[in-house]
Design a protein around this motif. Structure first.
Motif, short mmCIF file in Angstrom:
data_model
loop_
_atom_site.label_atom_id
_atom_site.label_comp_id
_atom_site.label_asym_id
_atom_site.label_seq_id
_atom_site.Cartn_x
_atom_site.Cartn_y
_atom_site.Cartn_z
N GLU A 18 12.30 -27.88 -73.89
CA GLU A 18 11.98 -26.83 -72.93
C GLU A 18 10.58 -26.28 -73.15
OE1 GLU A 18 13.19 -25.21 -70.16
OE2 GLU A 18 14.44 -27.00 -70.04
N GLU A 61 7.35 -26.24 -70.54
CA GLU A 61 6.55 -25.05 -70.26
C GLU A 61 5.07 -25.32 -70.50
OE1 GLU A 61 8.13 -21.98 -72.72
OE2 GLU A 61 10.09 -21.94 -71.71
N LYS A 105 2.41 -25.35 -67.26
CA LYS A 105 1.31 -24.38 -67.25
C LYS A 105 -0.04 -25.07 -67.22
CE LYS A 105 -0.51 -20.40 -69.80
NZ LYS A 105 -0.34 -19.51 -70.99
N ASP A 121 0.67 -19.00 -61.67
CA ASP A 121 1.98 -18.71 -62.25
C ASP A 121 3.11 -19.22 -61.36
OD1 ASP A 121 0.78 -17.52 -64.40
OD2 ASP A 121 1.07 -15.46 -63.71
N VAL A 122 2.91 -19.10 -60.05
CA VAL A 122 3.93 -19.58 -59.10
C VAL A 122 4.07 -21.09 -59.22
CG1 VAL A 122 4.50 -19.85 -56.66
CG2 VAL A 122 3.58 -17.66 -57.50
N TRP A 123 2.94 -21.79 -59.25
CA TRP A 123 3.00 -23.25 -59.35
C TRP A 123 3.50 -23.71 -60.71
CZ3 TRP A 123 3.44 -25.83 -55.22
CH2 TRP A 123 2.80 -25.41 -54.04
N ALA A 124 3.16 -22.98 -61.77
CA ALA A 124 3.69 -23.32 -63.09
C ALA A 124 5.20 -23.21 -63.10
CB ALA A 124 3.08 -22.41 -64.15
N SER A 125 5.74 -22.20 -62.43
CA SER A 125 7.19 -22.04 -62.35
C SER A 125 7.82 -23.17 -61.55
CB SER A 125 7.52 -20.68 -61.70
OG SER A 125 8.92 -20.53 -61.55
N ARG A 126 7.20 -23.55 -60.45
CA ARG A 126 7.75 -24.64 -59.64
C ARG A 126 7.68 -25.98 -60.39
NH1 ARG A 126 6.00 -25.05 -53.58
NH2 ARG A 126 7.82 -26.43 -53.69
N HIS A 183 7.66 -26.32 -63.63
CA HIS A 183 8.62 -26.25 -64.72
C HIS A 183 10.03 -26.58 -64.23
CE1 HIS A 183 11.44 -24.28 -67.55
NE2 HIS A 183 10.59 -24.72 -68.45
N GLU A 184 10.38 -26.06 -63.07
CA GLU A 184 11.70 -26.36 -62.50
C GLU A 184 11.84 -27.85 -62.20
OE1 GLU A 184 14.52 -25.11 -58.67
OE2 GLU A 184 12.46 -24.37 -58.83
N SER A 222 12.30 -29.52 -65.77
CA SER A 222 13.22 -29.05 -66.80
C SER A 222 14.59 -29.72 -66.79
CB SER A 222 13.40 -27.53 -66.70
OG SER A 222 13.98 -27.19 -65.45
#
Length: 574
Positions: free
Chosen positions: A31, A35, A39, A50-55, A57-58, A61
């Protein structure tokens, strides 16, 4: 049997491969790797990082999308290492200065973590006189030994061996020496070899006509085309090499054929590239999209595959901007064309989980639908990226849309490209995915059939030695852990399929792939030579860009060994 195993509790081999190849620093689990990578790749975005890093990561993951190994190992580490798996080096200059400059560039690229492909065709044949010095040339194969020794030196202490592809044209005067170059066990062990086969040569084979061997337009000698063809096939039968690249077809189908000429490919053949071109690879894990697997109600989520493909294109496009490049000219080439290679892994396991036979019309129709869905989604995403960030610099609207592959795109996509442009010159490639498929729990690699339900696999350590690890196929493990007895009903192994079945699947996939496909056609040790030889010609007739056939046992000790009660067979599928 209504869901896949929890994504955070994969097979033991996943932890093993993560620790060997992808863990960085003090990371305590995969995990943290997701991340780090998400990032780092999102840093290319001008806004909403941050939005694209979250997308991203999903996407990563749950092992839905598996980036190429260099991305996983190096993104966000601040190492002076590339995120791109492989490169094709520049055209060799047939001079001592030119060859040793190329050797230096190759060493720098290998040191940074990239595999390389090289076309040795410009090198004069052995016995030719050097014009300026009067010395006698030693030929391309002698220089290949320099590259091989350099590669061994540069990568001897790594868990990942240096990978190189050497190619030579079928009309080079030293082609016979090239074909025989790996007959001796251990020779040129860092190289894969492929012959660049032209349409003209195939026609000469069919006509049983003479075939001139030339250098710089001068005929050095003549032999029968069919004699040379049979020599290629006999060597492949006996040693597993050379493979074949149909170089005219590669150039005819190249989306950038209006501005570049291709002479080589990356080490596994899935990305034919111009001088200094690079591979930017990632694969969708098709097992993730199977719903109610291994039940009569099993289905596949094509909408989710399309969504994942769109986001994967953005991810890979960003990689081009955040990667380190060993050479400035490699960065220039990558940014001018913005080639990426979105592919698949886990196809054979997905078919098993859906109850579809690998060698069936239903299996091939499913594959065509998956890859067609991905191709369309990838091209749509690249068009939208062009609207947002601009088209690749080498884009010429009319010329691009007049290429054979783009002419076959749906008309709606062609209209969109004409209106908005496109971000990437190429979008689809099917890589071998050896290590990342292990990371995902030993899903079947690329478009290959399952090798065996259980295998012993040699895994390289950082000290250059090997450990042997027993691993179970992903679909078989799922079947067993959810109460199934024996093997899943649609289970089939690579060795249980005819060469024609392998070719048919590769040909089905090639229709939707603008780069190429890494595919090894596994053949049993006792296959008749005539049957083996026919595979290569059939590959040409089916429109493939290349062909590699591996006869079991032809390379001695191999990477995979089937685990059975009292019998073992071997094959190299990496």
């Amino acid at each position: 049997m209504n869901s896949l195993p929890p994504p955070n509790s994969p097979a033991p081999v996943s932890e093993n491969i993560w620790r060997r190849k992808y863990r960085f620093g003090s990371e305590t689990g995969v995990e943290e790797t997701w991340e780090r990578v998400a990032k780092a790749v999102a840093a290319a975005e001008p806004v909403d990082q941050d939005v694209w890093a979250s997308r991203f990561h999903e996407l990563l993951s749950d092992y839905r999308f598996l980036p190429g190994g260099r991305i996983l190992a190096n993104a966000g580490t601040e190492r002076n290492a590339t995120l791109l798996n492989c490169f094709v080096m520049g055209r060799l200059d047939d001079s001592i200065d030119g060859l040793f400059d190329a050797l230096k560039e190759s060493a720098i690229t290998l040191q940074a973590g990239g595999g390389i492909g090289l076309d040795f065709s410009p090198v004069r044949p052995a016995g030719a006189a050097a014009v300026r010095t009067g010395n006698i040339a030693s030929g391309p194969v002698s220089f290949m030994h320099l590259w091989d020794a350099m590669c061994e030196t540069m990568t001897a202490d790594r868990a990942r061996r240096g990978a190189m592809m050497a190619v030579l044209r079928c009309d080079h005067p030293d082609i016979e020496t090239f074909i025989d170059a790996k007959i001796q066990t251990g020779a040129l062990s860092r190289f894969n070899l492929s012959v660049l086969v032209t349409d003209k040569f195939i026609r000469a084979v069919d006509a049983d006509s003479d075939w001139p061997l030339v250098i710089e337009g001068q005929v050095i000698r003549v032999l029968k085309a069919r004699t040379l063809w049979m020599k290629i096939l006999r060597s492949a039968f006996d040693t597993g090499e050379p493979g074949i690249l149909f170089i005219d077809r590669i150039n005819q189908e190249n989306n950038l054929g209006y501005t570049e000429s291709i002479h080589a490919s990356n080490p596994c053949g899935e990305v034919p590239l111009p001088p200094y071109g690079a591979c930017d690879l990632g694969s969708l894990n098709l097992t993730h999209f199977v719903r109610q697997p291994l039940t009569p109600d099993a289905t596949f989520d094509f909408n989710e595959v399309a969504n994942a493909a769109r986001l994967g294109v953005r991810f890979l496009d960003n990689v081009l901007d955040v990667s380190h490049y060993p050479l400035d000219v490699q960065a220039q080439q990558a940014h001018e064309s913005r080639r990426i290679g979105l592919g698949i892994t886990g196809l054979a396991d997905a078919l098993i989980m859906l109850g579809l036979a690998y060698d069936s019309n239903d299996g091939r129709e499913f594959t065509a639908r998956v890859l067609g869905t991905m191709r369309n989604a990838a091209y749509e995403a690249s068009v939208e990226l062009a609207d947002e960030k601009g088209s690749f610099p080498l884009f010429e609207k009319d010329a691009f849309l007049d290429r054979p592959f783009t002419r076959r795109l749906p008309e709606e996509l062609r209209r969109a490209i004409r209106k908005k442009g496109i971000r990437n010159s190429h979008l689809m490639a099917v890589a071998p995915t050896g290590s990342i498929s292990l990371l995902a729990g030993n899903v079947s690699a690329g478009i290959e059939p399952v090798f065996a339900s259980n295998v012993s696999r040699r895994m390289r350590r950082s000290d250059g030695g090997y450990d042997v690890v027993d691993i179970e196929d992903f679909a078989c493990r799922f079947w067993r852990e959810t109460g199934g007895e024996g093997l899943p009903p649609a289970f089939v192994t690579a060795g249980g399929l005819s060469p024609e079945a392998h070719l048919a699947m590769q040909a089905t996939a090639q229709d939707f792939i603008d780069n190429a496909i890494s595919k090894t056609i596994n053949a049993n040790a006792d296959i008749a030579f005539e049957t083996f030889a026919n595979v290569y010609r059939r590959a040409y007739d089916l429109g493939l860009k290349g062909c590699t056939v591996y006869r079991q046992g032809s390379r001695g000790e191999d990477v995979l060994t089937t685990v059975t009660e009292g019998a073992k067979c071997m094959s190299d599928t990496c």
